[in-house]
Design a protein around this motif. Structure first.
Motif, mmCIF file in Angstrom:
data_model
loop_
_atom_site.group_PDB
_atom_site.id
_atom_site.type_symbol
_atom_site.label_atom_id
_atom_site.label_comp_id
_atom_site.label_asym_id
_atom_site.label_seq_id
_atom_site.Cartn_x
_atom_site.Cartn_y
_atom_site.Cartn_z
ATOM 1 N N ASP A 162 0.758 -1.238 -0.014
ATOM 2 C CA ASP A 162 0.112 0.070 -0.055
ATOM 3 C C ASP A 162 0.835 1.433 0.049
ATOM 4 O O ASP A 162 0.357 2.279 -0.008
ATOM 5 N N GLU A 170 -4.684 8.951 -1.755
ATOM 6 C CA GLU A 170 -6.020 8.661 -1.232
ATOM 7 C C GLU A 170 -6.095 8.637 0.202
ATOM 8 O O GLU A 170 -6.889 9.392 0.798
ATOM 9 N N ARG A 171 -5.065 8.128 0.893
ATOM 10 C CA ARG A 171 -4.843 7.875 2.228
ATOM 11 C C ARG A 171 -4.793 9.518 2.739
ATOM 12 O O ARG A 171 -5.466 9.759 3.804
ATOM 13 N N TYR A 175 -7.117 11.464 5.348
ATOM 14 C CA TYR A 175 -6.681 11.985 6.573
ATOM 15 C C TYR A 175 -6.952 13.438 6.744
ATOM 16 O O TYR A 175 -7.592 13.880 7.787
#
Ligand SMILES: [Zn+2]
Length: 228
Positions: A162, A170-171, A175
């Motif tokens: 990942d 995307e993370r 966040y």
């Protein structure tokens, strides 16, 4: 001294947490460590947590909040602590606020380490981890002594599946969306400090320690942030 440390994943938050805790002699309370400890202990609670984390899911608030509160009740936290990985969203921030108010205490500082997106992508893309002992490296900034091999246990390092650009972006979006309400929450209490995270480890740390030292020198009646 009660501190919350916020910062994007891959932004060097863990390193700063360690420096702050060593310098000001307070325990580092990380939800990641608490979860791992519970999982290792093999209790029913640990198995429940593992059921979420092994699927990459977030541990539900009711479990997380209860575990953090249990930890903060311990003797070593009475003079201060640094929270890392908590609160994760506004609901957790409100729960923490309630808990602190009941004890007639309050959080003194919330630091946000603000790192530009490009830098985070660069740091995460170059990250290599040891699947055995968890030690983390960076091909440019913190390479192992022998290429692709863990310094600690000689295991072959891996590039986590990942840790890819699209997934990182995307993370980061997720966040930022969940963190924005926390920032507003602490901004209203006038305890939020934004730290520029695009410089070196020691420059970032000196920004943080300067803020703390400046506050410590103030007269007691100047110190408490307004209660809202
Ligand atoms: Zn290792």
């Amino acid at each position: 001294m009660k501190i919350i440390l916020l910062g994007t994943p891959g932004g060097g938050k863990g390193t700063q947490a360690k420096l702050i805790c060593d310098c000001f002699n307070i325990p580092h309370i990380s939800t990641g460590d608490i979860f791992r400890g519970k999982i290792t202990s093999g209790t029913p609670e640990g198995r429940e947590i593992s059921a979420y984390t092994s699927k990459g899911q977030l541990v539900p608030d009711r479990i997380t909040i209860a575990l953090v509160e249990e930890r903060l009740e311990k003797e070593d936290c009475q003079e201060g602590f640094l929270l890392d990985g908590f609160p994760r969203d506004k609901k957790q921030a409100q729960a923490l606020d309630l808990f602190m108010n009941k004890k007639s205490e309050q959080i003194n500082y919330v630091f946000l380490i603000d790192v530009p997106k490009e830098i985070i992508v660069d740091r995460i893309l170059g990250r290599r981890v040891c699947p055995k002992c968890g030690e983390s490296y960076h091909i440019k900034y913190n390479p192992p002594k022998i290429s692709a091999t863990c310094d600690v246990c000689s295991t072959a390092l891996i590039h986590r599946a990942d840790d890819q650009e699209e997934i990182i972006l995307e993370r980061l979006d997720i966040y930022n969306q969940t963190t924005q309400p926390i920032l507003e929450f602490y901004e209203k209490k006038a305890i939020l400090h934004k730290i520029k995270g695009d410089s070196g480890i020691h420059e970032i740390f000196s920004q943080i320690s300067e803020i703390i030292e400046k506050e410590q020198k103030k007269a007691p009646w100047e110190m408490s942030p307004p209660r809202l």
